[in-house]
Design a protein around this motif. Structure first.
Motif, PDB file in Angstrom:
ATOM      1  N   GLY A   1      38.490  65.640  55.478  1.00  0.00           N
ATOM      2  CA  GLY A   1      37.820  64.871  54.441  1.00  0.00           C
ATOM      3  C   GLY A   1      38.801  64.265  53.454  1.00  0.00           C
ATOM      4  N   ARG A   2      39.810  65.055  53.074  1.00  0.00           N
ATOM      5  CA  ARG A   2      40.846  64.576  52.148  1.00  0.00           C
ATOM      6  C   ARG A   2      41.523  63.327  52.705  1.00  0.00           C
ATOM      7  N   GLU A   3      41.902  63.388  53.975  1.00  0.00           N
ATOM      8  CA  GLU A   3      42.610  62.264  54.577  1.00  0.00           C
ATOM      9  C   GLU A   3      41.698  61.053  54.760  1.00  0.00           C
ATOM     10  N   LEU A   4      40.419  61.262  55.077  1.00  0.00           N
ATOM     11  CA  LEU A   4      39.483  60.148  55.205  1.00  0.00           C
ATOM     12  C   LEU A   4      39.324  59.410  53.885  1.00  0.00           C
ATOM     13  N   VAL A   5      39.246  60.153  52.778  1.00  0.00           N
ATOM     14  CA  VAL A   5      39.100  59.518  51.474  1.00  0.00           C
ATOM     15  C   VAL A   5      40.372  58.742  51.108  1.00  0.00           C
ATOM     16  N   LEU A   6      41.535  59.296  51.416  1.00  0.00           N
ATOM     17  CA  LEU A   6      42.782  58.581  51.158  1.00  0.00           C
ATOM     18  C   LEU A   6      42.874  57.320  52.014  1.00  0.00           C
ATOM     19  N   LEU A   7      42.419  57.408  53.258  1.00  0.00           N
ATOM     20  CA  LEU A   7      42.414  56.232  54.124  1.00  0.00           C
ATOM     21  C   LEU A   7      41.431  55.180  53.609  1.00  0.00           C
ATOM     22  N   LEU A   8      40.302  55.627  53.088  1.00  0.00           N
ATOM     23  CA  LEU A   8      39.302  54.686  52.591  1.00  0.00           C
ATOM     24  C   LEU A   8      39.842  53.866  51.422  1.00  0.00           C
ATOM     25  N   MET A   9      40.556  54.515  50.493  1.00  0.00           N
ATOM     26  CA  MET A   9      41.084  53.760  49.354  1.00  0.00           C
ATOM     27  C   MET A   9      42.147  52.767  49.807  1.00  0.00           C
TER      28      MET A   9
END
Length: 598
Positions: A363-371
């Motif tokens: 989840g952490r990496e998905l949110v960083l990828l989204l930004m």
């Protein structure tokens, strides 16, 4: 408003498996006696695996932590090192001089990555065993950190277990190409009801699965016996004194817990050997053409990446902190909007939260990828992203539990187990730490007090929850204060675990019910939102994907009401859902990634 759901879903297949998932943890046991296979040599009592008082020369003290065992909270005494310690590394039972031991340790640096039993890169067809107690305890379940279902004995149990009458059990991995094997990581069986683990084993290698040779002691020349586990969950790493090049590797358990079964979960460390003759064609590796930062980020790297995105897109981004963790790490949020820092009338406020459990990394990496994705596409003039950032204000919190993540990050996926780093530094499970707002609302409804006497939105926190001695983590208080400051209308909370989208409520309305359909008045909206995400997630739509446990979520479109899955009192999911009872507050959808959205 629903555009960010589709954007986030697009990243799910591109990111690797998360660190951990919920499972059972056994109570601390006395030093186990062992049962050996006939003709084998039991590990001596001086084995490091059987002396928990010391590890790597560091004396350990007792500290009390809270352990969640499925639906039961217990206290467990856990050993905590007085100084920073390295991962638990066991060594073959050999006797060497200090000078030779120093030379041996220098050679034992784990230079090879995991072969992929845990991540499923190694397929079920590459795993074989001498015997199995049942299909659910077959070799395909002998993967590090794999979890059992809620009931033992189903098709998805928590380890490989040999038959009781198997006198010479073995567990074999076919790497399918010449590989430099350098180490093994083992665990016991994940189970609520049983305690089974291997306490010692030998290792053999082969190029044709017919002729085998063993890993030997440097001093005696005899087959090395490696100390294994002393509890079901703690991973134990053994590094080979001399790495071996072969295609096959197999573990031969020698002793296991007395009264238990020969059961293990494993990961193999191995480096592929270049094949100059092209006898073994390379498998196609999945990748992405997007110039995004696809890797794991610890706290320092996460902060650096967020700063880079802010510098790249200063007109649509703002970084702010909503508070600090128990150890003083800031809970950073990336705000993305055409007018960052300004609440515009009629523009919905939406938030994504990840990292509630510190060792669930996806989840952490998905949110960083989204930004990164939103910034890049906005600069390119993508009309969809431009409309999203012009018509709503998006808040991204990639790490709600940075203390837990740092603990898990230092140990690594193979050695951290499912529990270490899951909770905060204070051993608090943030997913059970929010106030129960459901019960007072339902009681008021039963008494006919809603909505004239008791409002059905923006419920006040219970008195017990606001007391100075209340067990409320600083991370939880930070998120609650964040919710008070900003009028969020929608939230998504990303976990690691099952591949499913769950929606409010998380808590059953019937007291003590383990599971029960408990919808909110906005059930149609939440179901539609969940279906939008699940329907655009490529992994969820893969009909051949491997289920985690016995529950097949594909039968219901890969979505489920949280309380109908399993009740979780005090979850953030139910807390936010209570505020959204009549559509006035911030509703929360969760997506689980591991075997993808929570």
């Amino acid at each position: 408003m629903w555009g960010p759901l589709l954007a986030l879903a697009a990243f799910a297949p591109a990111v690797g498996v998360g660190l951990g998932a919920p499972g059972a943890s056994a109570p601390e046991l006395a030093r186990p006696a062992t049962t050996g296979a006939p003709g084998s040599t039991p590990a001596p009592r001086s084995s490091p695996a059987l002396q928990p008082a010391k590890a790597n020369g560091t004396v350990k003290q007792h500290t009390w932590i809270r352990v969640v065992r499925k639906k039961k909270v217990i206290l467990k005494k856990r050993k905590k090192p007085t100084s920073p310690s390295s991962p638990v590394t066991a060594k073959p039972l050999v006797t060497t001089s200090p000078a030779r031991m120093l030379n041996l340790l220098e050679k034992q640096e784990p230079g090879c990555p995991p072969l992929g039993l845990e991540s499923l890169r190694v397929s079920d067809s590459q795993l074989e065993a001498s015997s199995s107690q049942s299909f659910g305890l077959g070799p395909h379940r002998g993967r590090l950190n794999i979890q059992s279902g809620l009931e033992d004995g189903d098709l998805y149990d928590g380890a490989w277990c040999a038959e009781q009458r198997d006198t010479e059990p073995w567990f074999r991995v076919d790497a399918r190409k010449p590989t430099r094997f350098s180490g093994i990581v083992t665990q016991g069986r994940n189970s609520i009801w049983r305690y089974d683990w291997v306490t010692s084993y030998k290792v053999q290698f082969s190029n044709d699965s017919q002729i085998w040779w063993g890993s030997q002691n440097l001093s005696s020349g005899m087959d090395a016996v490696f100390p294994a586990n002393s509890d079901p969950e703690t991973p134990v790493l053994n590094l080979l004194s001399e790495p071996q090049v072969a295609r096959f590797i197999r573990l031969l358990p020698q002793t296991w817990l007395e009264g238990g079964s020969c059961c293990l979960r494993a990961e193999i460390l191995g480096c592929p050997i270049s094949d100059t003759n092209d006898l073994f064609p390379e498998a196609h590796a999945l990748g992405s053409s997007d110039p995004l930062d696809f890797r794991h980020h610890d706290y320092k790297a996460m902060r650096k990446l967020m700063k880079q995105v802010n510098e790249q897109c200063p007109n649509i981004t703002r970084i702010y902190s909503i508070g600090k963790s128990y150890q003083g790490l800031k809970l950073y949020v990336m705000e993305m909007s055409d007018h960052p820092g300004e609440h515009e009338l009629g523009e919905p406020e939406v938030r994504y939260v990840a990292g509630m459990h510190g060792n669930e990394a996806l989840g952490r990496e998905l949110v960083l990828l989204l930004m990164q994705f939103l910034c890049r596409e906005y600069l390119r003039g993508d009309p969809r992203v431009t409309r999203l950032l012009s018509e709503m204000r998006i808040h991204l919190l990639p790490s709600m539990n940075p203390d837990g993540y740092e603990i898990a990050y230092r140990r690594g996926s193979e050695l951290v187990g499912w529990a270490e780093g899951r909770w905060t530094y204070q051993s608090i499970d943030l997913n059970h730490n929010f106030a129960d707002l459901n019960t007072p609302l339902w009681d008021a409804e039963d008494d006919g007090l809603v909505p004239h006497t008791v409002p059905n939105h923006h419920l006040p926190l219970p008195t017990y929850y606001t007391l100075p001695n209340a067990t409320v983590a600083p991370e939880t208080r930070a998120v609650i204060n964040w919710m008070k400051r900003i009028p969020f209308v929608l939230s998504a909370n990303l976990h690691g675990g099952e591949l499913v989208v769950s929606y409010p409520y998380d808590m059953t309305r019937t007291p003590w019910a383990g599971r029960e359909l408990t919808p909110t008045p906005d059930d149609a909206v939440f179901r539609w939102l969940s279906t939008v995400y699940a329907g655009t997630n490529r992994v969820m739509q893969d009909t051949d994907r491997r289920p985690c446990h016995s529950q097949d979520f594909t039968l219901h479109g890969n979505i489920i009401n949280g309380a109908d899955w399993h009740t979780v009192p005090g979850s953030a999911h139910g807390h936010f859902g209570s505020c959204a009872g009549q559509g006035h507050g911030g509703g929360d959808c969760r997506c689980c990634h591991r075997c993808g959205w929570d």
